[in-house]
Design a protein around this motif. Structure first.
Motif, PDB file in Angstrom:
ATOM      1  N   GLN A   1       0.825  -1.205   0.000  1.00  0.00           N
ATOM      2  CA  GLN A   1       0.000   0.000   0.000  1.00  0.00           C
ATOM      3  C   GLN A   1       0.857   1.251   0.000  1.00  0.00           C
ATOM      4  OE1 GLN A   1      -3.486   0.023  -0.365  1.00  0.00           O
ATOM      5  NE2 GLN A   1      -2.859   2.098  -0.895  1.00  0.00           N
TER       6      GLN A   1
ATOM      7  N   VAL B   1       2.014   1.806  -3.517  1.00  0.00           N
ATOM      8  CA  VAL B   1       0.915   2.348  -4.322  1.00  0.00           C
ATOM      9  C   VAL B   1       0.699   3.818  -3.997  1.00  0.00           C
ATOM     10  CG1 VAL B   1      -1.598   2.237  -4.666  1.00  0.00           C
ATOM     11  CG2 VAL B   1      -0.243   0.123  -4.667  1.00  0.00           C
TER      12      VAL B   1
ATOM     13  N   VAL C   1      -5.129   3.003  -9.982  1.00  0.00           N
ATOM     14  CA  VAL C   1      -4.559   1.712  -9.615  1.00  0.00           C
ATOM     15  C   VAL C   1      -5.702   0.752  -9.352  1.00  0.00           C
ATOM     16  CG1 VAL C   1      -3.166   0.468  -7.911  1.00  0.00           C
ATOM     17  CG2 VAL C   1      -2.521   2.776  -8.596  1.00  0.00           C
TER      18      VAL C   1
ATOM     19  N   THR D   1      -6.513  -2.734  -7.646  1.00  0.00           N
ATOM     20  CA  THR D   1      -5.944  -3.727  -6.738  1.00  0.00           C
ATOM     21  C   THR D   1      -6.890  -4.911  -6.606  1.00  0.00           C
ATOM     22  OG1 THR D   1      -6.910  -2.653  -4.804  1.00  0.00           O
ATOM     23  CG2 THR D   1      -4.668  -2.015  -5.388  1.00  0.00           C
TER      24      THR D   1
END
Length: 66
Positions: free
Chosen positions: A17, A20, A32, A34
């Motif tokens: 995380q 990101v 993004v 996920t």
């Protein structure tokens, strides 16, 4: 892709995380996608199934010297 079953308590998920977050900060407007595999219920793979993924067809010989 996140896969640790401990969710947010997982160090690997926290690291992922953080990466990101830094990428999004460096590239505003990016998106993004996920996937959290721990939220999915996949059947467990058997040893036979896992072994079928390997290119090795025969076990490596083992030599024992005394």
């Amino acid at each position: 892709m996140f896969s640790a079953p401990r969710g947010a308590a997982s160090y690997s998920n926290q690291l992922g995380q953080a990466i990101v977050d830094q990428l999004l900060a460096a590239h505003p407007g990016s998106t993004v996608q996920t996937i959290d595999l721990s939220e999915q219920h996949y059947p467990h793979l058997s040893a036979a199934q896992l072994n079928s993924f390997s290119r090795r067809k025969k076990p490596a010989p083992v030599s024992i010297t005394t």
